[in-house]
Structure formats: structure tokens, C-alpha cells
Scaffold this motif. Structure first.
Motif, mmCIF file in Angstrom:
data_model
loop_
_atom_site.group_PDB
_atom_site.id
_atom_site.type_symbol
_atom_site.label_atom_id
_atom_site.label_comp_id
_atom_site.label_asym_id
_atom_site.label_seq_id
_atom_site.Cartn_x
_atom_site.Cartn_y
_atom_site.Cartn_z
ATOM 1 N N THR A 1 0.839 -1.205 0.000
ATOM 2 C CA THR A 1 0.000 0.000 0.000
ATOM 3 C C THR A 1 0.873 1.254 0.000
ATOM 4 O O THR A 1 0.600 2.223 -0.722
ATOM 5 N N GLU B 1 -7.566 6.398 -3.484
ATOM 6 C CA GLU B 1 -7.437 5.090 -2.841
ATOM 7 C C GLU B 1 -8.799 4.416 -2.702
ATOM 8 O O GLU B 1 -9.731 4.997 -2.165
ATOM 9 N N ASN C 1 -10.192 1.171 -0.977
ATOM 10 C CA ASN C 1 -9.928 0.061 -0.066
ATOM 11 C C ASN C 1 -11.016 -0.999 -0.212
ATOM 12 O O ASN C 1 -12.193 -0.721 0.025
ATOM 13 N N ASP D 1 -6.807 -1.414 -3.330
ATOM 14 C CA ASP D 1 -6.047 -2.053 -2.252
ATOM 15 C C ASP D 1 -6.717 -3.332 -1.748
ATOM 16 O O ASP D 1 -7.888 -3.326 -1.376
ATOM 17 N N THR E 1 -3.191 -4.146 -5.217
ATOM 18 C CA THR E 1 -2.448 -4.976 -4.267
ATOM 19 C C THR E 1 -3.252 -6.214 -3.891
ATOM 20 O O THR E 1 -4.478 -6.218 -3.928
#
Length: 280
Positions: A40, A56, A58, A115, A157
């Protein structure tokens, strides 16, 4: 635009090559690795190094791909229609823009971090294939097509919790962040704890890597955890002598920063017990 190590992030040569290759190919960079290896943080550092803003997203177990595009709030529109609110005549008032939409409509190129993609449903990556490929999507409620003004740098990720679909993998440039060797770890520590005494660092890292290599460990301590541990050692003003483990325990000092479950703590307690019995 080329990414390289920053003042606060040590990027190995192969990682920098992977980032720059993904940027050149205009493909998403899929980054895998153990939790705590800086995946991250990589996205944040890429944004800083390239001078770009970061958006971002998440991912959670309940996240749906559609949420990254937009959500239509039909309930609010129905309520407003019952109240006679004039807003109901414009459906766009009830469209909530997702992170992809925000990245696509940005006036400048941005870094889009998706992420922990492996937390979501197995179909989640496939549901984003077309949007990430074509850099556009259709909004059915308004009839408009949203196209990226500038193709974002997409970094995805994964903690390897589940396999990702082949069709998704084909569209990504892949990089696995290997756990840092001792020399790389020294550079990382120097970035976060500049001026740390050599003797303390050597003793601490020797213990740390011994712990990671212990057979039967349920969760190996990560880079972020060794940095926390060293921060505590420095705060307590410990020296190499203080880190010596006596015969009563095989646990390192302040082990709560490194070992995060009772199974691993009990493992080292048993090792100490067996060592004492052998000596006795």
C-alpha cells in the motif's frame, strides 16, 4: 516520469523496474507479497515520486465492482418524490461517483490504488476487466459514457488470500515483493530510524531473522513489525546486552511487537522449555 526510491521508501531495482514498466505499458500493476511488506505504501510513494495525486479504493469482503464506478440511490429519489422535492427531476442528483469515476474525470493524471483486491468476491476482478481495459464505462441511469481524461496509473495490491482469475492476470503487469534481505532491511531501517547504532541494529536484525526462520511459526513478523519493534527498543534505550535472551524464555524483548498470536508465543515458550530440559 520514472519511479525510484524516495527519501522515505526503499525500492529495490526489480520493484522500480516493475513500476516503470507498468506505467510505460499503461497496464495495471498487480503487486503481491506478505502483509506488511509495503504494498500500500508503494502506491503512495509512486504518487509522490511522480508528482501525482492518489485516489485510494480500499476493498472489503462486501465490496462490489459497481461501487467503484457509481451507485444509484433509488431509495433517496423515491423519498424525495414523496416529499415533492424538485431534485427528483434530475437523476444525476442521485448518482454517487465511485473511485474509478473520480480517477477518470480528474483533470490531471492520478494514481489509482485498488487495495487488497483479493478480499472481495472471486468475480470482483473480472467485473472490472472492461473498465480497466477501455478506461470507460456507461451510466445507464443518465445515458452518458464516462471516459478517462488521462489514463491513471493503476496499482492493485493482493495479499494472496485467494487466486485471481487468469483473464484479470493477463491484463496486469505482475510483481511479487520478496521479503527484504538483511542488507535491504538495513537500508529500510536507516530511512525510518536514521543514526541507529550499528551494534543494536545487528543484534536486533539477527534475532528478527531467526524468529522469521523458526519452523512452525503461524505468522512471520513483517517489515512494518520490525520497524515498530526497533522504535520500542530505541524508546526504551536498550543496548545489545539488553536483547540477550536468558534460559527462561526464548522470547525476544518486547515480543508483542513481533509475535501477534498466542500460538507463536507458546511455540517460543516450548522451545525454551525443551532447551532447559536438554541442559538439565
Amino acid at each position: 516520469m520514472r519511479f525510484e526510491s524516495t527519501e522515505t521508501y526503499v525500492a529495490t531495482d526489480d520493484l522500480a523496474i516493475a513500476v516503470n514498466a507498468a506505467v510505460t505499458l499503461e497496464r495495471p500493476l498487480l503487486v503481491k507479497g506478505e502483509p506488511g511488506t509495503g504494498k500500500t505504501e508503494l502506491a503512495k510513494q509512486v504518487a509522490e515520486s511522480l508528482g501525482l495525486r492518489m485516489i485510494e479504493w480500499n476493498i472489503k469482503s462486501t465490496t462490489r465492482a459497481q461501487q467503484g464506478l457509481y451507485e444509484y440511490d433509488a431509495v433517496s429519489r423515491l423519498r424525495d418524490s414523496q416529499l415533492g422535492d424538485e431534485r427528483v427531476h434530475d437523476v444525476s442528483n442521485y448518482i454517487r461517483k465511485g473511485k474509478l469515476w473520480q480517477a477518470f474525470e480528474a483533470d490531471e493524471r492520478v494514481v489509482l490504488l485498488i487495495d487488497e483486491v483479493d478480499k472481495a468476491d472471486i468475480e470482483f476482478p473480472n467485473d472490472l476487466l472492461q473498465e480497466l481495459d477501455k478506461m470507460e464505462f456507461h451510466v445507464y441511469e443518465t445515458g452518458e459514457t464516462i471516459r478517462a481524461k488521462h489514463r491513471p496509473v493503476v496499482i492493485i495490491t493482493s495479499n494472496n488470500e485467494k487466486e485471481l482469475p487468469d483473464a484479470f492476470l493477463r491484463r496486469c503487469f505482475f510483481h511479487y515483493i520478496k521479503f527484504p534481505d538483511v542488507e535491504t532491511m538495513r537500508k529500510i531501517v536507516e530511512v525510518h530510524h536514521p543514526g541507529i547504532k550499528e551494534a543494536l541494529l545487528t543484534t536486533a536484525l539477527t534475532q528478527f531473522y531467526e524468529i522469521r526462520e523458526q519452523q512452525g511459526l503461524k505468522k512471520k513478523p513483517s517489515t512494518s513489525e520490525v520497524l515498530d519493534w526497533l522504535k520500542l527498543l530505541l524508546a526504551e534505550d536498550m543496548d545489545p546486552e539488553d536483547l540477550k535472551r536468558d534460559g527462561s524464555t526464548a522470547l525476544p524483548k518486547l515480543h508483542g511487537a513481533l509475535l501477534k498470536n498466542e500460538q507463536d508465543v507458546h511455540l517460543f515458550e516450548r522451545l525454551a522449555f525443551l532447551a532447559r530440559r536438554e541442559r538439565g
